[in-house]
Design a protein around this motif. Structure first.
Motif, PDB file in Angstrom:
ATOM      1  N   ALA A   1      23.229  70.279  53.524  1.00  0.00           N
ATOM      2  CA  ALA A   1      23.405  69.923  54.927  1.00  0.00           C
ATOM      3  C   ALA A   1      24.694  69.141  55.159  1.00  0.00           C
ATOM      4  CB  ALA A   1      22.203  69.103  55.410  1.00  0.00           C
ATOM      5  N   LEU A   2      25.336  68.632  54.100  1.00  0.00           N
ATOM      6  CA  LEU A   2      26.577  67.880  54.244  1.00  0.00           C
ATOM      7  C   LEU A   2      27.777  68.770  54.532  1.00  0.00           C
ATOM      8  CD1 LEU A   2      26.147  65.440  51.229  1.00  0.00           C
ATOM      9  CD2 LEU A   2      25.756  64.944  53.650  1.00  0.00           C
ATOM     10  N   PHE A   3      27.686  70.064  54.233  1.00  0.00           N
ATOM     11  CA  PHE A   3      28.820  70.956  54.402  1.00  0.00           C
ATOM     12  C   PHE A   3      28.960  71.376  55.851  1.00  0.00           C
ATOM     13  CE2 PHE A   3      27.702  71.272  49.972  1.00  0.00           C
ATOM     14  CZ  PHE A   3      28.944  71.138  49.375  1.00  0.00           C
ATOM     15  N   THR A   4      30.207  71.493  56.306  1.00  0.00           N
ATOM     16  CA  THR A   4      30.484  71.885  57.686  1.00  0.00           C
ATOM     17  C   THR A   4      31.460  73.047  57.691  1.00  0.00           C
ATOM     18  OG1 THR A   4      32.300  70.323  57.815  1.00  0.00           O
ATOM     19  CG2 THR A   4      30.141  69.535  58.557  1.00  0.00           C
ATOM     20  N   GLY A   5      31.767  73.558  58.872  1.00  0.00           N
ATOM     21  CA  GLY A   5      32.747  74.634  58.995  1.00  0.00           C
ATOM     22  C   GLY A   5      32.246  75.923  58.380  1.00  0.00           C
ATOM     23  N   VAL A   6      33.166  76.679  57.749  1.00  0.00           N
ATOM     24  CA  VAL A   6      32.812  77.969  57.166  1.00  0.00           C
ATOM     25  C   VAL A   6      31.740  77.803  56.098  1.00  0.00           C
ATOM     26  CG1 VAL A   6      34.577  78.008  55.361  1.00  0.00           C
ATOM     27  CG2 VAL A   6      33.753  80.141  56.306  1.00  0.00           C
ATOM     28  N   SER A   7      31.733  76.657  55.434  1.00  0.00           N
ATOM     29  CA  SER A   7      30.765  76.436  54.367  1.00  0.00           C
ATOM     30  C   SER A   7      29.328  76.464  54.872  1.00  0.00           C
ATOM     31  CB  SER A   7      31.042  75.104  53.663  1.00  0.00           C
ATOM     32  OG  SER A   7      32.314  75.126  53.073  1.00  0.00           O
ATOM     33  N   THR A   8      29.109  76.060  56.120  1.00  0.00           N
ATOM     34  CA  THR A   8      27.759  76.040  56.665  1.00  0.00           C
ATOM     35  C   THR A   8      27.122  77.415  56.598  1.00  0.00           C
ATOM     36  OG1 THR A   8      28.454  74.333  58.206  1.00  0.00           O
ATOM     37  CG2 THR A   8      26.380  75.416  58.675  1.00  0.00           C
ATOM     38  N   SER A   9      27.887  78.447  56.906  1.00  0.00           N
ATOM     39  CA  SER A   9      27.323  79.792  56.900  1.00  0.00           C
ATOM     40  C   SER A   9      27.260  80.384  55.500  1.00  0.00           C
ATOM     41  CB  SER A   9      28.142  80.703  57.816  1.00  0.00           C
ATOM     42  OG  SER A   9      29.464  80.803  57.336  1.00  0.00           O
ATOM     43  N   LEU A  10      27.927  79.760  54.538  1.00  0.00           N
ATOM     44  CA  LEU A  10      27.983  80.301  53.179  1.00  0.00           C
ATOM     45  C   LEU A  10      27.069  79.611  52.188  1.00  0.00           C
ATOM     46  CD1 LEU A  10      31.807  80.839  52.688  1.00  0.00           C
ATOM     47  CD2 LEU A  10      30.060  82.568  53.031  1.00  0.00           C
ATOM     48  N   ILE A  11      26.838  78.326  52.360  1.00  0.00           N
ATOM     49  CA  ILE A  11      26.117  77.558  51.354  1.00  0.00           C
ATOM     50  C   ILE A  11      24.641  77.464  51.716  1.00  0.00           C
ATOM     51  CG2 ILE A  11      25.923  75.327  50.178  1.00  0.00           C
ATOM     52  CD1 ILE A  11      28.989  75.076  50.670  1.00  0.00           C
ATOM     53  N   ALA A  12      23.809  78.108  50.890  1.00  0.00           N
ATOM     54  CA  ALA A  12      22.368  78.114  51.117  1.00  0.00           C
ATOM     55  C   ALA A  12      21.717  76.866  50.546  1.00  0.00           C
ATOM     56  CB  ALA A  12      21.744  79.354  50.498  1.00  0.00           C
ATOM     57  N   ALA A  13      22.224  76.401  49.408  1.00  0.00           N
ATOM     58  CA  ALA A  13      21.619  75.252  48.736  1.00  0.00           C
ATOM     59  C   ALA A  13      22.601  74.717  47.701  1.00  0.00           C
ATOM     60  CB  ALA A  13      20.308  75.649  48.060  1.00  0.00           C
ATOM     61  N   VAL A  14      22.325  73.519  47.242  1.00  0.00           N
ATOM     62  CA  VAL A  14      23.131  72.897  46.190  1.00  0.00           C
ATOM     63  C   VAL A  14      22.224  72.639  45.002  1.00  0.00           C
ATOM     64  CG1 VAL A  14      24.530  70.892  45.560  1.00  0.00           C
ATOM     65  CG2 VAL A  14      24.696  71.835  47.858  1.00  0.00           C
ATOM     66  N   GLY A  15      22.721  72.982  43.822  1.00  0.00           N
ATOM     67  CA  GLY A  15      21.963  72.753  42.601  1.00  0.00           C
ATOM     68  C   GLY A  15      22.869  72.177  41.536  1.00  0.00           C
ATOM     69  N   THR A  16      22.473  72.353  40.298  1.00  0.00           N
ATOM     70  CA  THR A  16      23.283  71.865  39.185  1.00  0.00           C
ATOM     71  C   THR A  16      23.336  72.912  38.086  1.00  0.00           C
ATOM     72  OG1 THR A  16      21.393  70.819  38.118  1.00  0.00           O
ATOM     73  CG2 THR A  16      22.714  69.430  39.583  1.00  0.00           C
ATOM     74  N   ILE A  17      24.394  72.826  37.312  1.00  0.00           N
ATOM     75  CA  ILE A  17      24.513  73.581  36.072  1.00  0.00           C
ATOM     76  C   ILE A  17      24.969  72.545  35.057  1.00  0.00           C
ATOM     77  CG2 ILE A  17      26.827  74.401  36.665  1.00  0.00           C
ATOM     78  CD1 ILE A  17      26.146  76.943  35.050  1.00  0.00           C
ATOM     79  N   GLY A  18      24.088  72.185  34.165  1.00  0.00           N
ATOM     80  CA  GLY A  18      24.362  71.051  33.285  1.00  0.00           C
ATOM     81  C   GLY A  18      24.471  69.795  34.137  1.00  0.00           C
ATOM     82  N   ALA A  19      25.582  69.093  33.998  1.00  0.00           N
ATOM     83  CA  ALA A  19      25.804  67.877  34.782  1.00  0.00           C
ATOM     84  C   ALA A  19      26.744  68.123  35.961  1.00  0.00           C
ATOM     85  CB  ALA A  19      26.370  66.779  33.880  1.00  0.00           C
ATOM     86  N   GLU A  20      27.020  69.393  36.270  1.00  0.00           N
ATOM     87  CA  GLU A  20      27.956  69.744  37.340  1.00  0.00           C
ATOM     88  C   GLU A  20      27.209  70.270  38.564  1.00  0.00           C
ATOM     89  OE1 GLU A  20      31.394  69.605  37.381  1.00  0.00           O
ATOM     90  OE2 GLU A  20      31.308  68.593  35.446  1.00  0.00           O
TER      91      GLU A  20
END
Length: 152
Positions: A106-125
């Motif tokens: 929910a922190l992403f704005t602009g073009v990212s809003t329509s592209l980013i479904a969720a945030v996760g992790t891969i290892g510590a990234e």
């Protein structure tokens, strides 16, 4: 509560990204791409995939605004045809743990809003789970010879 998604994981410059596996058609080495004037900076141009013109999207530039090294094309169906997502290295298919969309995504704005479904992790990234790629403007589709989508 986190959930798991079977996804194709890749790098887009400094960012780990993933596309749900059911959205991915195939991955390939980069194909010959012709520049296309008058398009957004993240559109690298047109290539021919499966016998038809397809827009090529620079995922690093789209998501971060910086140039990235293109190592692979990831073909996805985008409603009006195939799109080649130009990415860094493809890391393979993995179960990706992601937070709900009203979490960090929910922190992403602009073009990212329509592209980013969720945030996760891969290892510590951090990892961005992307929605279906539909960021191609109508002018690019028209230049690729694709008719406009019918209204819903």
């Amino acid at each position: 509560m986190d959930s798991a998604v079977l996804a194709l994981v890749f790098r887009a410059g400094p960012v780990f990204c993933a596309l749900a596996l059911d959205e991915v058609v195939e991955t390939m080495r980069p194909l010959a791409t012709r520049p296309l004037a008058g398009t957004p900076p993240y559109v690298l141009g047109l290539t021919i995939m499966r016998g038809a013109p397809a827009p090529v999207i620079d995922m690093t530039r789209l998501l971060t605004g910086i140039d990235g090294m293109v190592e692979r094309y990831v073909a996805v169906e985008a409603g009006r045809g195939l799109i080649a997502c130009a990415t860094g290295p493809v890391l393979g298919v993995q179960d990706v743990r992601v937070a709900p969309p009203d979490g960090p995504a929910a922190l992403f704005t602009g073009v990212s809003t329509s592209l980013i479904a969720a945030v996760g992790t891969i290892g510590a990234e951090p990892l961005l789970l992307l929605r279906s790629i539909r960021a191609v403007p109508d002018e690019v589709w028209e230049a690729a010879g694709q008719a406009p989508e019918d209204p819903p």
